[in-house]
Design a protein around this motif. Structure first.
Motif, short mmCIF file in Angstrom:
data_model
loop_
_atom_site.label_atom_id
_atom_site.label_comp_id
_atom_site.label_asym_id
_atom_site.label_seq_id
_atom_site.Cartn_x
_atom_site.Cartn_y
_atom_site.Cartn_z
N ALA A 97 1.74 6.63 -6.99
CA ALA A 97 0.74 7.61 -7.42
C ALA A 97 1.28 9.04 -7.24
CB ALA A 97 -0.56 7.43 -6.64
N ARG A 98 1.96 9.28 -6.14
CA ARG A 98 2.54 10.61 -5.92
C ARG A 98 3.61 10.93 -6.95
NH1 ARG A 98 3.91 11.59 0.35
NH2 ARG A 98 4.46 13.60 -0.52
N ARG A 153 0.89 4.11 -2.91
CA ARG A 153 0.68 5.53 -2.62
C ARG A 153 1.79 6.40 -3.21
NH1 ARG A 153 -1.05 5.91 3.77
NH2 ARG A 153 -2.91 4.61 3.65
N GLU A 206 0.83 -1.20 0.00
CA GLU A 206 0.00 0.00 0.00
C GLU A 206 0.87 1.26 0.00
OE1 GLU A 206 -3.42 2.20 2.68
OE2 GLU A 206 -3.20 0.03 2.85
N VAL A 207 1.93 1.24 0.78
CA VAL A 207 2.85 2.38 0.81
C VAL A 207 3.46 2.58 -0.57
CG1 VAL A 207 5.01 3.27 1.79
CG2 VAL A 207 3.36 2.12 3.26
#
Length: 61
Positions: free
Chosen positions: A47-48, A44, A40-41
């Protein structure tokens, strides 16, 4: 000059204590099931990165 010599080891000890406390807190959160899975990290931050690259590309046009 002497103050720097005295405060540097003291600051190192304070930092070590702070870091140990932070690590213990993180371990307790993970043990309590409050951690975020690595996948998940990674998602994220992927995406950033994509959003940042898109903004850079837009600004270059």
């Amino acid at each position: 000059m002497q103050n720097d010599e005295v405060s540097q080891p003291e600051e190192m000890l304070q930092y070590d204590a702070w870091l140990a406390m932070k690590v213990e807190r993180a371990r307790a959160q993970i043990k309590a099931g409050q951690g975020i899975p690595a996948s998940e990290v990674e998602a994220r931050f992927a995406a950033r990165r994509a959003a940042t690259l898109a903004r850079i590309k837009e600004s270059e046009e």
